[in-house]
Design a protein around this motif. Structure first.
Motif, PDB file in Angstrom:
ATOM      1  N   LYS A   1      -4.119   5.113  -7.844  1.00  0.00           N
ATOM      2  CA  LYS A   1      -5.504   5.193  -7.008  1.00  0.00           C
ATOM      3  C   LYS A   1      -5.921   4.006  -6.242  1.00  0.00           C
ATOM      4  O   LYS A   1      -6.361   4.136  -5.277  1.00  0.00           O
ATOM      5  CB  LYS A   1      -6.702   5.338  -8.144  1.00  0.00           C
ATOM      6  CG  LYS A   1      -6.275   6.629  -8.938  1.00  0.00           C
ATOM      7  CD  LYS A   1      -7.301   6.730 -10.122  1.00  0.00           C
ATOM      8  CE  LYS A   1      -7.207   8.146 -10.901  1.00  0.00           C
ATOM      9  NZ  LYS A   1      -8.176   8.214 -11.822  1.00  0.00           N
ATOM     10  N   ASN A   2      -5.684   2.719  -6.723  1.00  0.00           N
ATOM     11  CA  ASN A   2      -6.030   1.391  -6.092  1.00  0.00           C
ATOM     12  C   ASN A   2      -4.970   0.697  -5.822  1.00  0.00           C
ATOM     13  O   ASN A   2      -3.891   0.578  -6.663  1.00  0.00           O
ATOM     14  CB  ASN A   2      -6.975   0.746  -6.947  1.00  0.00           C
ATOM     15  CG  ASN A   2      -8.548   1.591  -6.905  1.00  0.00           C
ATOM     16  OD1 ASN A   2      -8.657   2.541  -6.154  1.00  0.00           O
ATOM     17  ND2 ASN A   2      -8.875   1.231  -8.219  1.00  0.00           N
TER      18      ASN A   2
ATOM     19  N   ARG B   1       0.811  -1.239   0.031  1.00  0.00           N
ATOM     20  CA  ARG B   1      -0.032  -0.019  -0.140  1.00  0.00           C
ATOM     21  C   ARG B   1       0.813   1.200   0.008  1.00  0.00           C
ATOM     22  O   ARG B   1       0.437   2.098  -0.643  1.00  0.00           O
ATOM     23  CB  ARG B   1      -0.974  -0.040   1.234  1.00  0.00           C
ATOM     24  CG  ARG B   1      -1.947   1.143   1.253  1.00  0.00           C
ATOM     25  CD  ARG B   1      -2.542   1.095   2.278  1.00  0.00           C
ATOM     26  NE  ARG B   1      -1.814   1.624   3.451  1.00  0.00           N
ATOM     27  CZ  ARG B   1      -1.926   1.309   4.771  1.00  0.00           C
ATOM     28  NH1 ARG B   1      -3.160   0.297   5.214  1.00  0.00           N
ATOM     29  NH2 ARG B   1      -1.087   1.394   5.770  1.00  0.00           N
TER      30      ARG B   1
END
Length: 84
Positions: free
Chosen positions: A48-49, A39
């Protein structure tokens, strides 16, 4: 050529399903340290993800790869690589 263009999406999704069936998905609940690392790097790269991350048994191989098929991005990590 037309037959190849029609069957290519099915081949890609079949390969993706094969990897998913032999792996465990890494999430914040079951592998929080690994998920946090991925992450963090996804944020640094401006994604974005966070892509889906899967842990698969490598039988002694130290390997990892990232791939994408239409509308899906994923990362495969071999268990022996994570262990080391």
């Amino acid at each position: 050529i037309l037959l190849l263009l029609l069957t290519l999406p099915f081949i890609l999704y079949y390969t993706y399903a094969g990897y998913r069936s032999m792996s465990v998905r890494i999430t914040a609940q079951n592998f929080p340290e690994l998920y946090g690392i991925v992450r963090e790097y996804a944020e640094k790269l401006g994604m974005k993800n966070v892509p889906a991350i899967y842990l698969v048994q490598g039988n002694g191989l130290l390997n990892a790869f990232a791939s994408c098929i239409p509308f899906r991005q994923y990362i495969e990590l071999y268990a022996d690589l994570v262990e080391v």
